[in-house]
Design a protein around this motif. Structure first.
Motif, short mmCIF file in Angstrom:
data_model
loop_
_atom_site.label_atom_id
_atom_site.label_comp_id
_atom_site.label_asym_id
_atom_site.label_seq_id
_atom_site.Cartn_x
_atom_site.Cartn_y
_atom_site.Cartn_z
N VAL A 157 21.33 21.69 20.42
CA VAL A 157 20.42 20.20 19.51
C VAL A 157 20.91 20.63 18.59
CG1 VAL A 157 18.13 20.03 19.53
CG2 VAL A 157 18.18 21.20 21.37
N ASP A 210 23.98 18.05 18.82
CA ASP A 210 23.70 16.98 18.69
C ASP A 210 23.10 16.53 17.85
OD1 ASP A 210 24.42 17.33 21.82
OD2 ASP A 210 22.55 17.51 22.79
N ARG A 236 14.39 10.77 30.41
CA ARG A 236 15.55 11.83 29.06
C ARG A 236 16.19 13.21 29.65
NH1 ARG A 236 14.11 16.15 26.70
NH2 ARG A 236 12.34 16.66 27.90
N ARG A 237 15.63 13.65 29.96
CA ARG A 237 15.87 14.66 30.66
C ARG A 237 17.92 14.95 31.50
NH1 ARG A 237 10.90 18.39 33.07
NH2 ARG A 237 9.70 18.46 31.33
N SER A 283 19.81 13.24 28.45
CA SER A 283 20.29 14.55 27.14
C SER A 283 21.22 15.46 27.69
CB SER A 283 18.81 15.17 26.75
OG SER A 283 17.95 15.90 27.71
N ALA A 284 21.47 15.58 29.22
CA ALA A 284 22.25 16.37 29.61
C ALA A 284 23.91 16.05 29.33
CB ALA A 284 22.23 16.89 30.79
N LYS A 323 26.37 9.43 26.33
CA LYS A 323 24.83 9.49 26.44
C LYS A 323 24.56 8.13 25.02
CE LYS A 323 23.66 13.69 23.50
NZ LYS A 323 23.25 14.98 24.12
N THR A 327 17.89 14.18 22.71
CA THR A 327 17.49 15.41 22.44
C THR A 327 17.48 16.30 23.63
OG1 THR A 327 17.08 14.28 20.36
CG2 THR A 327 16.51 16.36 20.92
N LYS A 328 17.71 17.69 23.83
CA LYS A 328 17.63 18.23 25.48
C LYS A 328 15.85 18.55 24.85
CE LYS A 328 22.56 18.99 26.01
NZ LYS A 328 23.11 18.87 24.80
#
Length: 283
Positions: A17, A20, A178-179, A182-183, A189, A244-245
């Motif tokens: 994170v 990122d 988002r999930r 974020s990956a 992204k 954001t993860k």
């Protein structure tokens, strides 16, 4: 500035994170936005902060400073400001605040921060501690840096407790998106989030602005808080939100409980967006 004597503290940080966010703040350094463009946004967060009650030449910290976009407003009002960030964003903050002689920088995380325990007159952490594994511990770690009675301003994502069921449903859908996003790698992204900003943020925000201009209420319109914000910020926040993860959300009661457990008292909240901004004082 003294060092902590306890070097055994384990990390409370997700380094993926952090990486990122470093990439995000290098892409969106906010250097091109003028003070007036950010001033209203600053006041949304700091409107409840007691600058006038701080001691003369007060020293405090910005925990998770990012680009230093809030620090630029705070530095002019205090004696010394310490900007803390574990990511590459600390270098962006150094560039943006190069003209501020009363600002120092620490490339550290909240759990290992080397600011002397009990030395600071104030502190704030905005939009950061919901992105670490243990938010409650992060709050307590901020608290240990403060003097007794020092104010602490905190912004954490809210859990939509004050929103209708349909609004929460929209968020549930967006969280699935988002999930997935974020990956993805940052170079992939980021343009996806730019598209989201253009096709979702901008229309809803400008639509809310039109409704407000016509005399209507906009509190129930998703993303209405962006109605008077630049598209640059929409792009940044879309990446922040969908790229954001690790993201956690809290109720007012949960934030109050974490603050009190972390050594704070007299917790109060701003009643306007963004939710939730909380002010408390070190016991």
């Amino acid at each position: 500035m003294g060092k902590m004597t306890d070097n055994s503290r384990s990390e409370n940080v997700d380094w993926a994170v952090v990486k990122d966010f470093g990439a995000e703040w290098e892409a969106f350094d906010f250097a091109g936005l003028s003070g007036p463009e950010l001033q209203k946004n600053f006041e949304q967060y700091f409107g409840i902060f007691p600058f006038d009650a701080l001691p003369e030449d007060a020293s405090g910290f910005d925990m998770g400073c990012g680009t230093g976009r809030w620090a630029r407003f705070v530095a002019d009002r205090v004696g010394h400001l310490i900007c803390v960030d574990p990511s590459a964003a600390i270098d962006v903050a150094k560039r943006n605040l190069s003209g501020a002689e009363n600002v120092s920088f620490l490339n550290e995380d909240v759990s290992s921060c080397s600011i002397e325990t009990g030395s600071q007159d104030f502190g704030y952490s905005l939009g950061v501690l919901h992105h670490i594994p243990d938010t409650a511990r992060g709050i307590a770690d901020c608290g240990r840096l403060l003097k007794s009675g020092a104010p602490f301003l905190l912004y954490l994502y809210y859990n939509f407790e004050n929103r209708p069921l349909w609004f929460r449903g929209i968020w549930q859908v967006s969280n699935v998106v988002r999930r997935v996003i974020s990956a993805l790698p940052h170079p992939v992204k980021k343009p996806i989030c730019d598209v989201i900003a253009a096709l979702v943020y901008w229309p809803l925000a400008r639509g809310a602005a039109l409704i407000e201009k016509l005399g209507g209420g906009v509190n129930s319109v998703p993303l209405s808080d962006y109605r008077d914000k630049p598209f640059y910020q929409m792009r940044n926040d879309a990446l922040d939100r969908f790229g954001t993860k690790l993201e956690q959300r809290f109720s007012r009661a949960e934030i109050t409980a974490m603050l009190e457990a972390g050594g704070f008292e007299r917790v109060s909240f701003s009643d306007s967006t963004p939710y939730w901004v909380a002010l408390s004082y070190k016991v």
